[in-house]
Design a protein around this motif. Structure first.
Motif, PDB file in Angstrom:
ATOM      1  N   VAL A 175      33.021  46.154  22.975  1.00 36.10           N
ATOM      2  CA  VAL A 175      33.562  44.828  23.302  1.00 36.10           C
ATOM      3  C   VAL A 175      33.947  44.766  24.781  1.00 36.10           C
ATOM      4  N   VAL A 176      34.601  45.808  25.266  1.00 40.09           N
ATOM      5  CA  VAL A 176      35.024  45.834  26.674  1.00 40.09           C
ATOM      6  C   VAL A 176      33.813  45.877  27.599  1.00 40.09           C
ATOM      7  N   ARG A 177      32.827  46.675  27.241  1.00 37.63           N
ATOM      8  CA  ARG A 177      31.636  46.782  28.099  1.00 37.63           C
ATOM      9  C   ARG A 177      30.814  45.495  28.096  1.00 37.63           C
ATOM     10  N   GLY A 178      30.822  44.789  26.980  1.00 35.86           N
ATOM     11  CA  GLY A 178      29.993  43.598  26.866  1.00 35.86           C
ATOM     12  C   GLY A 178      30.718  42.288  27.095  1.00 35.86           C
ATOM     13  N   ARG A 179      31.953  42.350  27.589  1.00 37.49           N
ATOM     14  CA  ARG A 179      32.732  41.123  27.761  1.00 37.49           C
ATOM     15  C   ARG A 179      32.108  40.229  28.826  1.00 37.49           C
ATOM     16  N   PRO A 180      32.280  38.918  28.699  1.00 32.82           N
ATOM     17  CA  PRO A 180      31.715  37.982  29.684  1.00 32.82           C
ATOM     18  C   PRO A 180      32.350  38.182  31.060  1.00 32.82           C
ATOM     19  N   PRO A 181      31.618  37.890  32.119  1.00 38.93           N
ATOM     20  CA  PRO A 181      32.180  37.991  33.477  1.00 38.93           C
ATOM     21  C   PRO A 181      33.453  37.150  33.599  1.00 38.93           C
ATOM     22  N   GLY A 182      34.456  37.711  34.236  1.00 43.12           N
ATOM     23  CA  GLY A 182      35.705  36.993  34.432  1.00 43.12           C
ATOM     24  C   GLY A 182      36.679  37.110  33.283  1.00 43.12           C
ATOM     25  N   THR A 183      36.293  37.771  32.206  1.00 41.38           N
ATOM     26  CA  THR A 183      37.175  37.957  31.054  1.00 41.38           C
ATOM     27  C   THR A 183      37.813  39.340  31.117  1.00 41.38           C
ATOM     28  N   ALA A 186      35.573  53.221  28.618  1.00 40.02           N
ATOM     29  CA  ALA A 186      35.065  51.885  28.950  1.00 40.02           C
ATOM     30  C   ALA A 186      35.986  51.178  29.944  1.00 40.02           C
ATOM     31  N   LEU A 187      37.294  51.337  29.776  1.00 35.95           N
ATOM     32  CA  LEU A 187      38.245  50.719  30.702  1.00 35.95           C
ATOM     33  C   LEU A 187      38.111  51.318  32.099  1.00 35.95           C
ATOM     34  N   ARG A 188      37.933  52.630  32.165  1.00 39.79           N
ATOM     35  CA  ARG A 188      37.771  53.273  33.475  1.00 39.79           C
ATOM     36  C   ARG A 188      36.491  52.805  34.163  1.00 39.79           C
ATOM     37  N   GLU A 189      35.423  52.726  33.385  1.00 39.77           N
ATOM     38  CA  GLU A 189      34.115  52.485  33.984  1.00 39.77           C
ATOM     39  C   GLU A 189      33.833  51.009  34.276  1.00 39.77           C
ATOM     40  N   THR A 190      34.456  50.112  33.538  1.00 37.93           N
ATOM     41  CA  THR A 190      34.136  48.691  33.739  1.00 37.93           C
ATOM     42  C   THR A 190      35.275  47.898  34.359  1.00 37.93           C
ATOM     43  N   ALA A 191      36.482  48.440  34.315  1.00 39.66           N
ATOM     44  CA  ALA A 191      37.618  47.688  34.854  1.00 39.66           C
ATOM     45  C   ALA A 191      38.354  48.439  35.949  1.00 39.66           C
ATOM     46  N   GLY A 192      37.854  49.625  36.292  1.00 36.18           N
ATOM     47  CA  GLY A 192      38.479  50.381  37.366  1.00 36.18           C
ATOM     48  C   GLY A 192      39.900  50.829  37.059  1.00 36.18           C
ATOM     49  N   VAL A 193      40.214  51.025  35.770  1.00 40.74           N
ATOM     50  CA  VAL A 193      41.559  51.431  35.379  1.00 40.74           C
ATOM     51  C   VAL A 193      41.697  52.939  35.566  1.00 40.74           C
ATOM     52  N   PRO A 194      42.768  53.407  36.218  1.00 40.34           N
ATOM     53  CA  PRO A 194      42.961  54.850  36.396  1.00 40.34           C
ATOM     54  C   PRO A 194      42.999  55.582  35.050  1.00 40.34           C
ATOM     55  N   GLU A 195      42.647  56.855  35.074  1.00 43.14           N
ATOM     56  CA  GLU A 195      42.468  57.614  33.840  1.00 43.14           C
ATOM     57  C   GLU A 195      43.689  57.576  32.925  1.00 43.14           C
ATOM     58  N   LEU A 196      44.866  57.941  33.431  1.00 50.23           N
ATOM     59  CA  LEU A 196      46.043  57.980  32.576  1.00 50.23           C
ATOM     60  C   LEU A 196      46.371  56.594  32.038  1.00 50.23           C
ATOM     61  N   ALA A 203      44.457  52.387  25.905  1.00 47.35           N
ATOM     62  CA  ALA A 203      43.558  52.530  24.763  1.00 47.35           C
ATOM     63  C   ALA A 203      44.316  52.992  23.523  1.00 47.35           C
ATOM     64  N   THR A 204      45.245  53.916  23.708  1.00 42.92           N
ATOM     65  CA  THR A 204      46.042  54.395  22.573  1.00 42.92           C
ATOM     66  C   THR A 204      46.831  53.257  21.951  1.00 42.92           C
ATOM     67  N   GLN A 205      47.413  52.409  22.790  1.00 40.50           N
ATOM     68  CA  GLN A 205      48.192  51.275  22.284  1.00 40.50           C
ATOM     69  C   GLN A 205      47.307  50.257  21.557  1.00 40.50           C
ATOM     70  N   VAL A 206      46.148  49.956  22.127  1.00 40.37           N
ATOM     71  CA  VAL A 206      45.247  48.976  21.512  1.00 40.37           C
ATOM     72  C   VAL A 206      44.770  49.463  20.149  1.00 40.37           C
ATOM     73  N   GLY A 216      53.249  44.143  28.117  1.00 39.32           N
ATOM     74  CA  GLY A 216      53.501  45.549  28.483  1.00 39.32           C
ATOM     75  C   GLY A 216      52.467  46.094  29.471  1.00 39.32           C
ATOM     76  N   LEU A 217      51.237  45.590  29.378  1.00 34.66           N
ATOM     77  CA  LEU A 217      50.169  46.088  30.233  1.00 34.66           C
ATOM     78  C   LEU A 217      49.872  45.176  31.415  1.00 34.66           C
ATOM     79  N   ALA A 218      50.722  44.193  31.624  1.00 35.99           N
ATOM     80  CA  ALA A 218      50.516  43.248  32.736  1.00 35.99           C
ATOM     81  C   ALA A 218      50.446  44.018  34.058  1.00 35.99           C
ATOM     82  N   GLY A 219      49.424  43.687  34.830  1.00 35.39           N
ATOM     83  CA  GLY A 219      49.262  44.345  36.116  1.00 35.39           C
ATOM     84  C   GLY A 219      48.403  45.598  36.022  1.00 35.39           C
ATOM     85  N   TYR A 220      48.085  46.018  34.810  1.00 39.30           N
ATOM     86  CA  TYR A 220      47.268  47.230  34.630  1.00 39.30           C
ATOM     87  C   TYR A 220      45.872  46.898  34.104  1.00 39.30           C
TER      88      TYR A 220
END
Length: 216
Positions: A82-90, A150-160, A166-169, A211-215
């Motif tokens: 779902v994260v990898r296939g999300r529409p641009p801007g989402t 998927a978050l690291r590779e498509t959204a540039g989210v740092p590893e930790l 991901a654990t929370q979701v 809780g994840l605002a800004g991340y």
């Protein structure tokens, strides 16, 4: 050219035969487990019911638990897809929320909001059988790893941060699903539960978003 066509045709026949055997073993196992209980049925009995050898059962399902939890295997990487296939801007979290809400509307069993008797019984068996619960936890861990990547590779989210998110979701998804399943197991229909399930999901993802605002 003819040899190539023949080879492709034979390969296709073999794959279809394997798929039929896989389905026959799985269906026989699930029927026996639901009728008599997971712990009361041996792999040898599953093999006999499916009209195959015990060795064949293990060739398709390496462990007894796999006879049940393979039904959920396709969902292990679903959130990552779902994260990898999300529409641009989402944003990732918005895509995950929208996907879960769509699953509720479609009565996807993975949301817990499906009152087909066999699905209810299968989910109850997983929840109440220690060996199956343990394997389900492993699927959650796999889902978390795939989603974090998927978050690291498509959204540039740092590893930790990706691992924490991901654990929370995954945990929220499981909690919502189990709440829905328990409501249906207690006698509610999926249609009666739908409004509350929708409200719970909206609230849960709002809490995640705060809780994840800004991340994400």
């Amino acid at each position: 050219m003819q040899d190539s066509w023949y080879g492709d045709r034979m390969a296709g026949l073999r794959e279809r035969k394997k798929a039929r055997t896989h389905a026959a073993i799985s269906d026989a196992a699930i029927a026996l487990f639901l009728d008599r209980g997971y712990d009361q049925v041996s792999v040898a009995e599953v093999a006999e019911a499916a009209e195959v050898s015990k060795r064949t059962v293990f060739a398709y399902f390496p462990a007894k638990e796999d006879l049940v939890v393979h039904r959920f295997a396709d969902h292990e990487a679903e959130q990552a897809r779902v994260v990898r296939g999300r529409p641009p801007g989402t944003g990732p979290l918005t895509a995950l929320r929208d996907h879960f809400l769509a699953g509720l509307r479609d009565r996807d069993p993975v949301t817990g909001l499906n009152d087909v008797p066999q699905i209810l019984a299968l989910t109850r068996m997983v929840r109440e059988t220690p060996a199956l619960r343990t394997r389900a936890v492993r699927f959650q861990e796999g889902a978390g790893k795939a989603l974090a990547q998927a978050l690291r590779e498509t959204a540039g989210v740092p590893e930790l941060t990706a691992r924490l998110a991901a654990t929370q979701v995954v945990a929220v998804h499981w909690l919502l699903s189990m709440d829905n399943h328990r409501a249906l197991a207690d006698g509610q229909s999926a249609d009666d539960r739908f409004s509350a399930a929708l409200a719970d999901a909206d609230h849960a993802f709002a809490v995640l978003a705060e809780g994840l605002a800004g991340y994400l």
